[in-house]
Motif scaffolding. Structure first.
Motif, short mmCIF file in Angstrom:
data_model
loop_
_atom_site.label_atom_id
_atom_site.label_comp_id
_atom_site.label_asym_id
_atom_site.label_seq_id
_atom_site.Cartn_x
_atom_site.Cartn_y
_atom_site.Cartn_z
N ARG A 24 116.78 28.83 76.18
CA ARG A 24 115.87 29.70 76.92
C ARG A 24 116.28 29.80 78.38
NH1 ARG A 24 110.81 26.28 75.59
NH2 ARG A 24 112.51 24.80 75.38
N GLU A 50 118.52 23.70 72.56
CA GLU A 50 117.12 23.29 72.60
C GLU A 50 116.92 21.98 71.85
OE1 GLU A 50 115.08 25.04 74.34
OE2 GLU A 50 115.84 27.09 74.35
N GLU A 59 112.03 25.89 68.55
CA GLU A 59 112.64 26.78 69.54
C GLU A 59 113.95 27.33 68.96
OE1 GLU A 59 111.65 28.23 72.06
OE2 GLU A 59 109.81 27.15 72.53
N CYS A 101 111.73 34.15 72.00
CA CYS A 101 111.76 32.71 72.27
C CYS A 101 111.09 32.29 73.56
CB CYS A 101 113.21 32.23 72.27
SG CYS A 101 114.24 33.16 73.45
N SER A 102 110.85 33.22 74.46
CA SER A 102 110.26 32.84 75.75
C SER A 102 109.83 34.10 76.47
CB SER A 102 111.29 32.09 76.62
OG SER A 102 112.30 32.98 77.06
#
Length: 867
Positions: free
Chosen positions: A560, A584, A589, A630-631
């Motif tokens: 990320r 990660e 994640e 993912c973010s």
């Protein structure tokens, strides 16, 4: 005095509970009326409902039919959890789109031909002492005779093995009690070699059989070189089961078409279905796989066909290892009892299930008490002498599953295809005890470990072939229907209809969830298909692009929220391999990776390394990006593959003249981002302080999140050093860029850190009362969280301590929630409205919900030091 107070308290509690129950009852009656629900419907719903965050007791692995995959769902919730890519590509997992999964799929080539579809039928879970051990899952492909092995440590297919002598295999896969072997029965009789043989030679040159695959239970691998096939007549072998306990070492495979009819409707002959169902009985094959495995070790006892060992019929017969028993007409299932003493066979063109006694079969074998031989010389045991009893069940009996009371009550369940029923009966007495209608035309049944030595009972799943009118109309192709049935009471109760969007999901197996222990992440740099460190493992700081001739290797990382490297330039015609490692460590994640228009995709779970190889066969600029949201900066997680033609001379386009910021503007921008970073760092430090003070390291999940956050935070000093260097040089544009990079790392740190803090709060806070729990739900579902964030000012004021801000605070807050508009002119509320430029809306909360919210606020105040 205290007893009086206690009694009064109990009365008060009873009154509140009564009010709460009355309110809930009224709401429930309203819902029942609106939706036309009965009390029985509510009971069924309660038995299957699983609250958010809840877990199922059982996990079901269902064949995916023509999808060539496996579907995973939970019981009793019937929630679909996953599709496992097996014989066909599955894009979400990158199955068939990255190098390693392509290699697994390539194992399934037949005679050099890539097979792009499959028809999965019978899954089986590995066993130890006749009980599921949760280690490995195998499944067959009927259309293209193959067996796949799925590792239950990560729910990923690791091996595909092609049967070298069969042309189809409905009857697979079935483990022996200690997973020594997997039984795979042929379906349609065909020559075992790959040569042409006319239909007129059917009886002479066409054959059936059972392949006995040696299985390495420790490593989860089929060992073809130690495997063999038992040659059998072309009777169309079907399902199998391995003997247990008393019958350990033996296998049982039924068949249809003992007539050996071959059809010929185009020649004016009766159709296949007419000719292959004339006989009143077909044959159950009884064979000693343990003895045959030993025989197959001697080259004198086998024929080598297509590089594979085949034990001929005459060798098996000569060594007293293959026998036949007549069975009900056109049978389908054969199911050995948990103690191995009985074998139950249903005839789908009969109304009976026949229970065979292993003691009687073994006695006939030992005394050579046969009624004759078939045309191939196989001894036939008298059906009456082998049978224990017969049960009249109904029309179209197919498959069986044993219940938990098998030992005392002979508990067994059978599917009736024509009658669309599940019937419960006693296989020791052959008496029917109960039946329930299903919808419609049931095939297999799935019991909870119902084919093992330790059946759990509780539930049965009906795998219905038709749904007809059960669901919304979604076109001519309807879903199929898995129905959950509660078998815990005296009468069976149908609980749930689950539409299946894959066809045709043939069979399923269920295991206790407590027996499964899958990974939640991989060891950093792992290749899941070898279990070893991937040759392309790349850690932060090791990213590089390496050219070897016309092959470009990109060693990259994903985390990320960036892919490193972000620019890759290659020549037209180059072969490109991306090695990517997910750095990660936090659970779930996952990142994805694709290069636009190049038909490659990979799923990168935490710690995993993948390889993607393709030819850069078109000139241009192609974005690549993370395919998993993912973010907060997911859309920024991308890069460019630039493919240039080395034979061309490129002329640079005229650069646009961009308006530049003045030095003063640049300095203001720099000061702003530095101030933002400083403020963000204060938040991070306050979170870190809280985590340390409350000993986050005691809680594994929290600790993992903190480690992940600190990993992001640890990247900041290097970026700060670069930002300061450029600032000193007077290059404010680059200094701002690096300060922005610092901010991104801080955002990612704060994101994970705050998640860790919130999780830790739940661990160390005082337990919530039931009322406070309901209050939190009402607070969140009522939309309160849209403006109020506990512990900080957001779009509205922080509500920590709200009960202390007013005289008789609980009453004041309750009145405000009930009728906020009545207090809009209150000086305090007026000041809040002016400050936040918002008015508290009326959310229509009931009195009970308001009381619960007050209890939630009390809990917040009790734990105010944590927020």
């Amino acid at each position: 005095m205290s007893s009086i107070v206690k009694k009064l308290s109990m009365v008060a509690i009873g009154t509140m509970v009564g009010v709460s129950m009355a309110s809930a009852s009224s709401e429930l009656e309203k819902v029942m009326k609106e939706r036309g629900l009965t009390q029985q419907d509510l009971l069924a719903a309660a038995k299957t409902y699983t609250p958010s965050g809840g877990r199922d007791k059982y996990i079901v692995f269902s064949s995916g039919g023509q999808s060539g995959q496996i579907m995973v769902y939970g019981v009793p919730s019937m929630r679909i959890l996953k599709y496992i890519g097996v014989f066909t590509p599955e894009p979400w997992q990158g199955w068939g789109y990255d190098d390693d999964t392509k290699k697994v799929l390539a194992q399934g080539k037949i005679r050099g031909k890539q097979i792009t579809w499959g028809d999965t039928h019978h899954p089986a879970i590995s066993e130890t002492d006749g009980k599921y051990d949760g280690k490995w899952l195998v499944i067959n492909d009927k259309a293209n005779p193959r067996i796949a092995v799925i590792d239950l440590a990560d729910f990923v297919t690791k091996q595909i093995v092609v049967n070298p002598v069969f042309k189809s295999d409905h009857g697979g896969a079935f483990f022996t009690p200690n997973s020594e072997y997997i039984l795979e029965a042929c379906q349609y009789g065909a020559p075992l070699d790959n040569n042409y043989h006319p239909m007129e030679e059917y009886k002479e040159t066409y054959r059936g059989g059972v392949t006995v695959w040696k299985f390495d239970h420790k490593h989860g691998k089929i060992l073809p070189e130690k495997s063999f096939t038992i040659e059998m007549p072309p009777y169309m072998q079907d399902l199998s089961d391995a003997g247990k306990e008393a019958s350990y070492g033996w296998g049982f495979t039924n068949s249809f078409n003992s007539e050996m009819y071959t059809g010929g409707i185009e020649k004016g002959l009766p159709p296949f279905e007419a000719g292959c169902s004339r006989n009143d009985t077909d044959y159950l094959h009884v064979y000693n796989w343990k003895k045959l495995a030993k025989l197959a070790e001697n080259p004198k006892n086998v024929k080598i066909i297509n590089g594979h060992k085949v034990v001929p019929i005459d060798v098996a017969v000569k060594n007293n290892a293959l026998f036949l028993v007549p069975e009900p007409k056109s049978p389908h299932g054969v199911d050995v009892s948990p103690d191995g003493k009985y074998i139950v066979v249903c005839g789908k063109l009969d109304t009976h299930a026949t229970v065979y006694s292993w003691d009687k079969i073994k006695k006939a074998i030992d005394h050579k008490d046969f009624v004759g031989k078939d045309p191939y010389g196989i001894p036939i045991i008298d059906m009456k002498k082998a049978a224990h009893c017969q049960a009249e069940l109904g029309l179209g009996p197919l498959h069986n599953q044993y219940g938990s009371k098998w030992k005392t009550d002979g508990e067994i369940y059978t599917s009736l295809y024509v009658d669309s029923q599940v019937v419960k009966w006693n296989y020791l007495t052959c008496k029917v005890e109960d039946r329930v209608n299903v919808n419609y035309n049931i095939g297999h049944l799935c019991g909870m470990e119902g084919k093992t030595e330790d059946p759990q009972g509780e539930y049965i799943i009906a795998l219905n072939k038709l749904a007809i009118d059960r669901f919304n109309n979604i076109g001519p192709l309807h879903p199929q229907n898995h129905q959950l049935i509660d078998i815990r009471g005296k009468k069976m109760q149908l609980l749930y209809d689950m539409p299946i969007p894959l066809g045709e999901p043939h069979q399923a197996v269920a295991i206790r969830a407590s027996k499964l222990h899958p990974h939640v992440r991989y060891k950093m740099g792992t290749n899941p298909f070898t279990g070893k460190i991937h040759k392309g493992k790349t850690l932060a700081g090791q990213e590089k692009i390496v050219r070897k001739g016309n092959h470009v290797y990109v060693y990259g990382t994903v985390v990320r929220s960036h892919i490193n490297p972000e620019h890759v330039t290659v020549n037209l015609g180059d072969t490109v391999t991306f090695y990517l490692t997910n750095l990660e460590r936090a659970e779930d994640e996952t990142h994805g990776f694709t290069v636009d228009q190049y038909n490659v995709h990979a799923s990168l779970e935490p710690g995993k390394t993948v390889a993607l190889t393709f030819k850069a066969d078109r000139e241009g600029v192609f974005p690549y990006y993370c395919t998993e949201f993912c973010s907060a900066l997911h859309l920024e997680m991308m890069g460019y593959l630039l493919v240039k033609d080395p034979s061309k001379k490129y002329v640079s386009a005229q650069k646009l003249k961009m308006a530049k910021m003045s030095p003063e503007q640049l300095k203001a921008e720099y000061d702003k981002i530095v101030a933002t970073n400083a403020a963000t760092d204060k938040v991070i430090q306050s979170v870190v302080k809280f985590l340390k003070e409350n000993h986050y390291e005691k809680y594994p999940v929290v600790k993992q999140l903190v480690e992940d956050a600190l990993d992001q935070y640890g990247k900041i000093p290097e970026q700060k050093k670069k930002a300061d260097e450029y600032f000193k040089k007077g290059d404010l544009e680059k200094a701002i860029l690096f300060e922005n990079m610092i901010w991104q790392y801080m955002v990612k740190t704060a994101d994970v850190g705050i998640r860790a803090r919130d999780l830790l709060i739940r661990k160390v806070a005082t337990p919530m009362s039931e009322a406070a729990k309901r209050g939190e739900v009402a607070f969140n579902e009522g939309g309160c969280g849209g403006c109020h964030v506990i512990g900080k000012v957001s779009s509205g004021p922080d509500l920590t301590g709200v009960l202390q801000r007013h005289e008789n605070g609980e009453k004041w807050v309750a009145e405000f929630i009930k009728n906020p508009e009545h207090k809009y002119n209150d000086p305090y509320i007026q000041s809040m409205i002016n400050y936040f430029n918002l008015r508290m809306p009326n959310q229509g909360m009931s009195d009970e919900e308001i009381k619960d919210i007050i209890e939630y606020f009390k809990w917040v105040d009790e734990n105010a030091n944590l927020f």
